[in-house]
Design a protein around this motif. Structure first.
Motif, PDB file in Angstrom:
ATOM      1  N   LEU A  53       6.453  67.301  34.672  1.00  0.00           N
ATOM      2  CA  LEU A  53       7.598  66.415  34.170  1.00  0.00           C
ATOM      3  C   LEU A  53       7.366  66.453  32.229  1.00  0.00           C
ATOM      4  N   GLY A  54       9.159  66.291  32.168  1.00  0.00           N
ATOM      5  CA  GLY A  54       8.638  66.804  30.368  1.00  0.00           C
ATOM      6  C   GLY A  54      10.110  66.147  29.783  1.00  0.00           C
ATOM      7  N   ARG A  55      10.319  65.739  28.391  1.00  0.00           N
ATOM      8  CA  ARG A  55      11.572  64.819  28.012  1.00  0.00           C
ATOM      9  C   ARG A  55      12.424  66.324  27.987  1.00  0.00           C
ATOM     10  N   SER A  56      11.917  67.634  28.329  1.00  0.00           N
ATOM     11  CA  SER A  56      13.162  68.421  27.813  1.00  0.00           C
ATOM     12  C   SER A  56      12.356  69.210  28.910  1.00  0.00           C
ATOM     13  N   TYR A  57      13.296  70.541  29.416  1.00  0.00           N
ATOM     14  CA  TYR A  57      12.710  71.534  29.749  1.00  0.00           C
ATOM     15  C   TYR A  57      12.629  72.857  28.909  1.00  0.00           C
ATOM     16  N   LEU A  58      13.568  72.323  27.796  1.00  0.00           N
ATOM     17  CA  LEU A  58      14.154  73.783  27.249  1.00  0.00           C
ATOM     18  C   LEU A  58      13.063  74.739  26.430  1.00  0.00           C
ATOM     19  N   HIS A  59      11.695  74.454  26.749  1.00  0.00           N
ATOM     20  CA  HIS A  59       9.840  74.971  26.432  1.00  0.00           C
ATOM     21  C   HIS A  59      10.045  75.837  27.526  1.00  0.00           C
ATOM     22  N   ALA A  61      12.657  77.362  29.872  1.00  0.00           N
ATOM     23  CA  ALA A  61      14.251  78.118  30.288  1.00  0.00           C
ATOM     24  C   ALA A  61      15.373  77.412  29.515  1.00  0.00           C
ATOM     25  N   THR A  62      16.001  78.244  29.790  1.00  0.00           N
ATOM     26  CA  THR A  62      17.569  77.608  28.927  1.00  0.00           C
ATOM     27  C   THR A  62      18.026  76.717  29.850  1.00  0.00           C
ATOM     28  N   HIS A  63      19.627  76.029  30.242  1.00  0.00           N
ATOM     29  CA  HIS A  63      20.424  75.353  30.479  1.00  0.00           C
ATOM     30  C   HIS A  63      20.549  76.208  31.813  1.00  0.00           C
TER      31      HIS A  63
END
Length: 392
Positions: A53-59, A61-63
């Motif tokens: 899990l992460g605070r972001s996924y942008l590391h 994949a793109t949106h």
């Protein structure tokens, strides 16, 4: 009553709903936000540490690649500031930023602030007492962390009135399904605060945190700005609301207030208990980066989990008599500061501010009384009171 973060009655009294969720639906899907609610302490604690899990996924994949709609263009200035800090990024960027910022934000440096924090807290309380009382939040709870963080950043007194509104407006973006107006307000505040910090960083002066961060070659200007914004928002909002929520909790539990007045040596455990009993951060969100299973429920990659800190902190599997306020509670593994790699960097400073603030009020206002029952602001994720009217 059911889980409804937009219902003022639920925001004021969420703990019965949490108890029902823990017992009957510890992992449940909340259609209005498309999130999975996680209510039990063991699950929340484990997921905070789970690298799936992460605070972001942008590391990763793109949106679009992650199956999410792109953010509106008007939000770009907001995310430019916020994602330059460490809260909303993941390793390896998070690891690098935390290591660099920790050079300037050392335990020794934080502890060295204690005399200044104590002096500021006592001065604010002296003024409060001299007036015969007033709004404890506006006159003590809010000015203390603003003064401390402004001193740390080297921000002159003439500009300090800008900090609290910027912080509150930026945090509005973190509420569930924020209105378009709240989003635009958050963007404006982030842009204004970012521009202000860039000006300060160009000529930071000496012996302040901006100067210390500016001296770190590996830290970019955007990262410096994002770090300072995070320090203000995370440290300031939490300290203000723990103070307000905490005093309101003590007045609802007069025997515990009397116990604390009789034995101020309980302050360190009391502060931890007040953070547990009515935490300001009720929910913390994480993106699911790989398929997981929680409590026998399969949660697919690409959705968000909503970790219910307020519920976890009242879990009877972890806390004896969890609904009872106990200022002497020794075994208190609350998660109000988070856990894992995103554990709050400012936790030691927050604890100092809270101990000194509560201590000054206990010493200098021994007859502090509540004048009227307070109202909640209506925000759920960052939950606090509008005011706290008191007499001395």
């Amino acid at each position: 009553m059911r889980f409804d973060p937009w219902d003022p009655d639920f925001v004021a009294h969420p703990y019965g709903v949490y108890a029902d969720l823990r017992e009957h639906r510890p992992v449940s899907f909340f259609e209005p936000t498309g999130q999975w609610l996680v209510a039990r302490h063991a699950d929340v604690n484990a997921l905070l540490r789970d690298r799936r899990l992460g605070r972001s996924y942008l590391h990763l994949a793109t949106h679009e690649e992650f199956g999410r709609p792109p953010e509106p263009d008007f939000q770009e200035p907001f995310w430019r500031v916020i994602r330059a800090g460490m809260l909303d990024v993941e390793p390896p960027v998070h690891t690098r930023l935390r290591r660099l910022v920790s050079r300037a934000f050392t335990p020794r440096m934080v502890e060295s602030l204690r005399p200044r924090v104590r002096k500021t807290a006592e001065s604010l309380v002296d003024s409060f007492v001299a007036k015969g009382g007033g709004d404890l939040i506006a006159e003590v709870a809010e000015p203390l962390p603003v003064t401390v963080i402004a001193d740390m950043l080297g921000i002159p007194e003439s500009d300090r009135h800008l900090l609290r509104p910027w912080s509150a407006d930026i945090c509005g973006m973190y509420e569930l399904n924020p209105s378009i107006e709240a989003q635009h307000t958050a963007v404006r505040a982030a842009q204004e605060f970012g521009d202000y910090l860039r000006e300060r960083a160009a000529d930071p002066g000496d012996d302040n945190l901006i100067a210390a961060l500016a001296a770190i070659d590996e830290l970019t200007m955007d990262e410096l700005v994002g770090t300072c914004v995070l320090l203000l928002n995370a440290g300031h909002e939490a300290t203000v609301n723990v103070t307000g929520n905490g005093w309101w909790a003590l007045f609802r539990n007069p025997a515990e207030l009397a116990r604390l007045r009789e034995d101020p040596g309980l302050l360190p455990t009391a502060v931890e208990e007040l953070m547990r009993w009515d935490t300001p951060l009720q929910m913390f969100e994480r993106w699911v980066l790989d398929d997981i299973e929680v409590g026998g429920v399969a949660i697919p990659k690409g959705v968000e989990v909503a970790l219910l800190f307020g519920s976890a902190n009242r879990d009877p599997e972890v806390f004896a008599e969890p609904d009872r306020l106990d200022v002497g509670r020794a075994d208190n593994p609350h998660i109000s500061f988070g856990a894992g790699i995103h554990f709050c960097l400012g936790a030691p400073l927050a604890r100092i501010e809270l101990i000194e603030s509560f201590g000054a009020l206990l010493r200098k206002a021994p007859k502090l009384e509540l004048l009227r029952e307070p109202e909640w602001t209506g925000n759920y994720i960052i939950r606090g009171l509008r005011s706290l009217e008191m007499s001395v």
